[in-house]
Design an enzyme around this catalytic site. Sequence first.
Site, PDB file in Angstrom:
ATOM      1  CB  ALA A  84       9.344   4.351 -12.365  1.00 24.96           C
ATOM      2  CG  ASN A  85       6.907  -1.393 -12.478  1.00 24.52           C
ATOM      3  OD1 ASN A  85       6.918  -0.926 -13.616  1.00 24.52           O
ATOM      4  ND2 ASN A  85       6.525  -2.609 -12.192  1.00 24.52           N
ATOM      5  NE  ARG A  86       1.318   3.439  -7.561  1.00 24.48           N
ATOM      6  CZ  ARG A  86       1.092   4.744  -7.658  1.00 24.48           C
ATOM      7  NH1 ARG A  86       1.678   5.596  -6.834  1.00 24.48           N
ATOM      8  NH2 ARG A  86       0.291   5.209  -8.581  1.00 24.48           N
TER       9      ARG A  86
END
Length: 224
Positions: free
Chosen positions: A33-35
Amino acid sequence: FGIAASHRPLVGRHVLVTAGPTWEAIDPVRYIANRSSGKQGFAIAAAVAALGARVTLVAGPVALKTPAGVRRVDVESARDMAEAVRRALPADVAVMVAAVADWRPKEYRGEKIKKRGDAPPALMLTENPDILTNVAGGTRRPALVIGFAAETDNVLENAKAKRKRKSADWIVANDVSGDVMGGDRNRVTIVSGDGIEVLDEMPKSAVAMALAERIAAVFRVEAA
Ligand code: CTP
Ligand code: CA
């Protein structure tokens, strides 16, 4: 009705907002995922709703309450988000705040991958669709398309290049080299065709209202 119109200038407009990360599953228990906390996107959905807009908020996995008066569509992956965005169109405005994962595992493993004590598994990745680029270049393009760009360096140059590359009207750039990720304050620069506007650091809710007012101003000019 003059007073009502000036307080709720986005009445009759549909605003589509994406927010949060996307999760790209590796197997039933793991993902990349991205933050993103989703806070800035949710604040923008709340702000445009407060100005009278009909709002569709396409949200990745976040732990946030749905703002008042907002229709929320929960999604997990980038491909799910792209589909939910497609279904939500047409819209007058699209604000793409989501931190979409750029890549997903090339293949999903239906059973949990087990550690075996030798080399860890190699993760093969493939690129996700670019939702913003597709919306901005699509046949049902909203009148105003706004992207976000979280950058750690060369913030302005990257934002200007992204605006062109993605055919967005505005890019809201934020410098994430500090500790804004997950926090309640943000410092953004709005890059448009008219130039750049640097906003002071302020609460994410205030950034959202500043942006909502600039969005409303576009339609005020258009209606005049
Ligand atoms: N975006 C999107 N779909 C993607 C990737 C990004 O809609 N698959 C949108 C984001 O929601 C944001 C804008 O594009 O509004 C910019 O995202 P960003 O990650 O900064 O741009 P990228 O083109 O992915 O470039 P990079 O991550 O390499 O900086
Ligand atoms: Ca990206």
